[in-house]
Design a protein around this motif. Sequence first.
Motif, PDB file in Angstrom:
ATOM      1  N   ASN A   1       0.824  -1.211   0.000  1.00 11.62           N
ATOM      2  CA  ASN A   1       0.000   0.000   0.000  1.00 11.62           C
ATOM      3  C   ASN A   1       0.860   1.263   0.000  1.00 11.62           C
ATOM      4  O   ASN A   1       0.536   2.242  -0.672  1.00 11.62           O
ATOM      5  CB  ASN A   1      -0.951   0.005   1.200  1.00 11.62           C
ATOM      6  CG  ASN A   1      -2.050  -1.013   1.057  1.00 11.62           C
ATOM      7  OD1 ASN A   1      -2.432  -1.391  -0.038  1.00 11.62           O
ATOM      8  ND2 ASN A   1      -2.557  -1.488   2.185  1.00 11.62           N
ATOM      9  N   VAL A   2       1.943   1.243   0.757  1.00 13.22           N
ATOM     10  CA  VAL A   2       2.848   2.397   0.797  1.00 13.22           C
ATOM     11  C   VAL A   2       3.440   2.634  -0.593  1.00 13.22           C
ATOM     12  O   VAL A   2       3.439   3.761  -1.100  1.00 13.22           O
ATOM     13  CB  VAL A   2       3.974   2.175   1.846  1.00 13.22           C
ATOM     14  CG1 VAL A   2       5.087   3.187   1.672  1.00 13.22           C
ATOM     15  CG2 VAL A   2       3.396   2.230   3.245  1.00 13.22           C
ATOM     16  N   HIS A   3       3.938   1.577  -1.227  1.00 17.88           N
ATOM     17  CA  HIS A   3       4.541   1.723  -2.560  1.00 17.88           C
ATOM     18  C   HIS A   3       3.514   2.162  -3.590  1.00 17.88           C
ATOM     19  O   HIS A   3       3.804   2.992  -4.444  1.00 17.88           O
ATOM     20  CB  HIS A   3       5.194   0.419  -2.993  1.00 17.88           C
ATOM     21  CG  HIS A   3       6.381   0.056  -2.162  1.00 17.88           C
ATOM     22  ND1 HIS A   3       6.891  -1.212  -2.111  1.00 17.88           N
ATOM     23  CD2 HIS A   3       7.154   0.777  -1.303  1.00 17.88           C
ATOM     24  CE1 HIS A   3       7.933  -1.255  -1.293  1.00 17.88           C
ATOM     25  NE2 HIS A   3       8.096  -0.052  -0.779  1.00 17.88           N
ATOM     26  N   ALA A   4       2.284   1.641  -3.499  1.00 17.82           N
ATOM     27  CA  ALA A   4       1.225   2.006  -4.437  1.00 17.82           C
ATOM     28  C   ALA A   4       0.772   3.450  -4.257  1.00 17.82           C
ATOM     29  O   ALA A   4       0.231   4.059  -5.187  1.00 17.82           O
ATOM     30  CB  ALA A   4       0.044   1.057  -4.284  1.00 17.82           C
ATOM     31  N   SER A   5       1.008   4.024  -3.085  1.00 21.31           N
ATOM     32  CA  SER A   5       0.553   5.394  -2.817  1.00 21.31           C
ATOM     33  C   SER A   5       1.449   6.451  -3.454  1.00 21.31           C
ATOM     34  O   SER A   5       1.075   7.620  -3.513  1.00 21.31           O
ATOM     35  CB  SER A   5       0.470   5.633  -1.310  1.00 21.31           C
ATOM     36  OG  SER A   5       1.771   5.747  -0.748  1.00 21.31           O
ATOM     37  N   VAL A   6       2.623   6.062  -3.933  1.00 20.55           N
ATOM     38  CA  VAL A   6       3.562   7.015  -4.522  1.00 20.55           C
ATOM     39  C   VAL A   6       3.105   7.336  -5.940  1.00 20.55           C
ATOM     40  O   VAL A   6       3.071   6.452  -6.803  1.00 20.55           O
ATOM     41  CB  VAL A   6       5.007   6.463  -4.521  1.00 20.55           C
ATOM     42  CG1 VAL A   6       5.954   7.421  -5.222  1.00 20.55           C
ATOM     43  CG2 VAL A   6       5.460   6.185  -3.098  1.00 20.55           C
ATOM     44  N   LYS A   7       2.749   8.593  -6.154  1.00 17.75           N
ATOM     45  CA  LYS A   7       2.253   9.021  -7.459  1.00 17.75           C
ATOM     46  C   LYS A   7       3.337   8.813  -8.523  1.00 17.75           C
ATOM     47  O   LYS A   7       4.464   9.245  -8.359  1.00 17.75           O
ATOM     48  CB  LYS A   7       1.856  10.495  -7.409  1.00 17.75           C
ATOM     49  CG  LYS A   7       1.144  10.974  -8.637  1.00 17.75           C
ATOM     50  CD  LYS A   7       0.670  12.394  -8.481  1.00 17.75           C
ATOM     51  CE  LYS A   7      -0.062  12.830  -9.726  1.00 17.75           C
ATOM     52  NZ  LYS A   7      -0.596  14.178  -9.568  1.00 17.75           N
TER      53      LYS A   7
END
Length: 88
Positions: free
Chosen positions: A59-65
Motif C-alpha cells: 500500500n505504501v509503494h502504491a501510494s507514490v504518485k
Amino acid sequence: MSIATISSGFEKGDFLVREEKGQRVYFDFFEEAFNYIAYKGYIRMSKEDEMEWMDTMNNVHASVKGGMKYNTGKLLMVLYRPIPEAQS
C-alpha cells in the motif's frame, strides 16, 4: 523490535537483505541471505504479522504518485529481532 526483510529481483544480486539503519546486503543465493540475517538473531514473523507487513508495504509503494523511484523488488520474507528492554 527490529525488522529485516529479504527481497528478490535486483541487478547487484538476486536477493537483498534490508535491516536496521537502512543497511542493504546483496546475495546470489537465498540460503546465503537467510543464513546472514538468522545469524544476527532475526526470526521469521508469524504468517499473520508477515502478511500484514507485506500488505502495508504494498500500500505504501502504491501510494507514490507515478510509482517508486527505485526498484523495490519482490518482498519474500519479513523477520524481526526483539530488542532487550533498557536496564535501569
